[in-house]
Design a protein around this motif. Structure first.
Motif, mmCIF file in Angstrom:
data_model
loop_
_atom_site.group_PDB
_atom_site.id
_atom_site.type_symbol
_atom_site.label_atom_id
_atom_site.label_comp_id
_atom_site.label_asym_id
_atom_site.label_seq_id
_atom_site.Cartn_x
_atom_site.Cartn_y
_atom_site.Cartn_z
ATOM 1 N N THR A 232 1.384 -2.917 6.812
ATOM 2 C CA THR A 232 0.064 -2.396 6.468
ATOM 3 C C THR A 232 -1.063 -3.044 7.274
ATOM 4 O OG1 THR A 232 -0.227 -3.949 4.635
ATOM 5 C CG2 THR A 232 0.790 -1.818 4.120
ATOM 6 N N TRP A 233 -0.749 -4.020 8.112
ATOM 7 C CA TRP A 233 -1.745 -4.595 9.011
ATOM 8 C C TRP A 233 -1.604 -3.830 10.316
ATOM 9 C CZ3 TRP A 233 -5.809 -7.331 7.950
ATOM 10 C CH2 TRP A 233 -6.523 -7.952 8.977
ATOM 11 N N VAL A 234 -2.522 -2.907 10.553
ATOM 12 C CA VAL A 234 -2.366 -1.925 11.624
ATOM 13 C C VAL A 234 -3.606 -1.861 12.516
ATOM 14 C CG1 VAL A 234 -0.798 -0.487 10.248
ATOM 15 C CG2 VAL A 234 -3.254 -0.042 10.187
ATOM 16 N N GLU A 235 -3.410 -1.270 13.670
ATOM 17 C CA GLU A 235 -4.533 -1.026 14.557
ATOM 18 C C GLU A 235 -5.328 0.164 14.037
ATOM 19 O OE1 GLU A 235 -4.715 -1.552 19.135
ATOM 20 O OE2 GLU A 235 -4.230 0.563 18.765
ATOM 21 N N LYS A 236 -6.631 -0.007 13.992
ATOM 22 C CA LYS A 236 -7.530 1.036 13.523
ATOM 23 C C LYS A 236 -8.586 1.270 14.591
ATOM 24 C CE LYS A 236 -7.437 0.211 8.572
ATOM 25 N NZ LYS A 236 -8.305 -0.046 7.426
ATOM 26 N N SER A 237 -9.332 2.344 14.433
ATOM 27 C CA SER A 237 -10.449 2.571 15.343
ATOM 28 C C SER A 237 -11.625 3.149 14.573
ATOM 29 C CB SER A 237 -10.050 3.505 16.485
ATOM 30 O OG SER A 237 -9.741 4.777 15.996
ATOM 31 N N MET B 231 -6.432 -3.715 7.394
ATOM 32 C CA MET B 231 -5.494 -3.333 6.338
ATOM 33 C C MET B 231 -5.484 -1.815 6.151
ATOM 34 S SD MET B 231 -3.445 -4.976 4.200
ATOM 35 C CE MET B 231 -4.103 -6.547 3.692
ATOM 36 N N GLU B 232 -4.297 -1.239 6.171
ATOM 37 C CA GLU B 232 -4.121 0.180 5.855
ATOM 38 C C GLU B 232 -3.998 0.306 4.342
ATOM 39 O OE1 GLU B 232 -1.152 3.138 7.826
ATOM 40 O OE2 GLU B 232 -0.123 2.172 6.140
ATOM 41 N N ARG B 233 -4.717 1.260 3.782
ATOM 42 C CA ARG B 233 -4.657 1.491 2.338
ATOM 43 C C ARG B 233 -3.293 2.119 2.016
ATOM 44 N NH1 ARG B 233 -8.907 1.554 -0.669
ATOM 45 N NH2 ARG B 233 -10.268 2.186 1.043
ATOM 46 N N SER B 234 -2.396 1.302 1.485
ATOM 47 C CA SER B 234 -1.040 1.749 1.189
ATOM 48 C C SER B 234 -0.557 1.090 -0.094
ATOM 49 C CB SER B 234 -0.079 1.371 2.319
ATOM 50 O OG SER B 234 -0.438 2.013 3.516
ATOM 51 N N SER B 235 0.378 1.735 -0.772
ATOM 52 C CA SER B 235 0.916 1.212 -2.025
ATOM 53 C C SER B 235 2.427 1.303 -2.046
ATOM 54 C CB SER B 235 0.355 2.005 -3.213
ATOM 55 O OG SER B 235 -1.005 1.745 -3.364
ATOM 56 N N PHE B 236 3.013 0.364 -2.798
ATOM 57 C CA PHE B 236 4.463 0.270 -2.905
ATOM 58 C C PHE B 236 4.824 0.056 -4.364
ATOM 59 C CE2 PHE B 236 2.948 -0.987 1.161
ATOM 60 C CZ PHE B 236 3.836 -0.433 2.063
ATOM 61 N N LEU B 237 5.660 0.917 -4.885
ATOM 62 C CA LEU B 237 6.145 0.801 -6.253
ATOM 63 C C LEU B 237 7.501 0.118 -6.210
ATOM 64 C CD1 LEU B 237 5.729 1.515 -9.246
ATOM 65 C CD2 LEU B 237 6.921 3.673 -8.780
ATOM 66 N N VAL B 238 7.573 -1.035 -6.887
ATOM 67 C CA VAL B 238 8.780 -1.852 -6.875
ATOM 68 C C VAL B 238 9.363 -1.862 -8.283
ATOM 69 C CG1 VAL B 238 9.705 -4.159 -6.407
ATOM 70 C CG2 VAL B 238 7.793 -3.272 -5.042
ATOM 71 N N ASP B 239 10.670 -1.599 -8.401
ATOM 72 C CA ASP B 239 11.286 -1.550 -9.730
ATOM 73 C C ASP B 239 11.603 -2.961 -10.244
ATOM 74 O OD1 ASP B 239 13.762 -2.378 -8.621
ATOM 75 O OD2 ASP B 239 14.633 -0.379 -8.698
ATOM 76 N N ALA B 240 12.132 -3.038 -11.444
ATOM 77 C CA ALA B 240 12.396 -4.322 -12.103
ATOM 78 C C ALA B 240 13.442 -5.164 -11.365
ATOM 79 C CB ALA B 240 12.844 -4.083 -13.548
ATOM 80 N N GLU B 241 14.254 -4.536 -10.530
ATOM 81 C CA GLU B 241 15.260 -5.266 -9.759
ATOM 82 C C GLU B 241 14.736 -5.691 -8.392
ATOM 83 O OE1 GLU B 241 16.285 -2.216 -11.406
ATOM 84 O OE2 GLU B 241 16.696 -3.618 -13.037
#
Length: 153
Positions: A103-108, A117-127
């Motif tokens: 998520t640390w990306v080149e932007k312009s 920082m790219e606005r991104s999300s990650f859903l991680v389960d209980a495992e």
């Protein structure tokens, strides 16, 4: 860069309210790791306040919310206090976690390129397995996407 089905990368980072968040301590409970560019900016505030407003729904699903930005902890504390954010905000000032998640990306902007920082999300389960990824997510759409995916865990 991580993908759906991968184990979530391990981390230990400073967080709001003098906490340290360690991935090892998150085991056994699903969590949303959402990356945002900068605290107290319009899009980031919309996203954070929507998550705050839906905390009860997300909590019913057993989901812990963790926001990640490159901001220092003192700025995260001010942001949380100003908007009544009652979930954890993590400082990734050296973008170590952002690099692991891609998520640390080149932007312009205005013809200039820079890294951020790219606005991104990650859903991680209980495992500790990544179950959903949203890259370049729109702040206004974020909570609905997360709620739908979390309800299927």
């Amino acid at each position: 860069m991580v993908a759906i089905g991968d184990r979530a990368p391990a981390f230990s980072l400073p967080a709001s309210n003098g906490q340290t968040v360690e991935s090892e301590a998150l085991g056994g409970q699903p969590y949303l790791l959402y990356f945002y560019p900068k605290a107290d900016t319009p899009g980031c505030t919309t996203q954070a306040c929507d998550l705050r407003d839906q905390k009860q729904t997300l909590g019913t699903l057993g989901l812990r919310v963790i926001g990640v930005s490159p901001d220092p902890v003192d700025k995260l504390d001010r942001f949380a206090k100003k908007y009544g954010l009652d979930f954890t905000l993590v400082s990734d000032a050296e973008h170590e976690l952002a690099d692991l998640y891609g998520t640390w990306v080149e932007k312009s902007m205005y013809g200039k390129t820079y890294f951020g920082m790219e606005r991104s999300s990650f859903l991680v389960d209980a495992e500790g397995v990544i179950r959903a990824i949203w890259r370049k997510v729109k702040p206004a759409d974020h909570v609905a996407l997360v709620t739908e995916a979390a309800s299927e865990l």
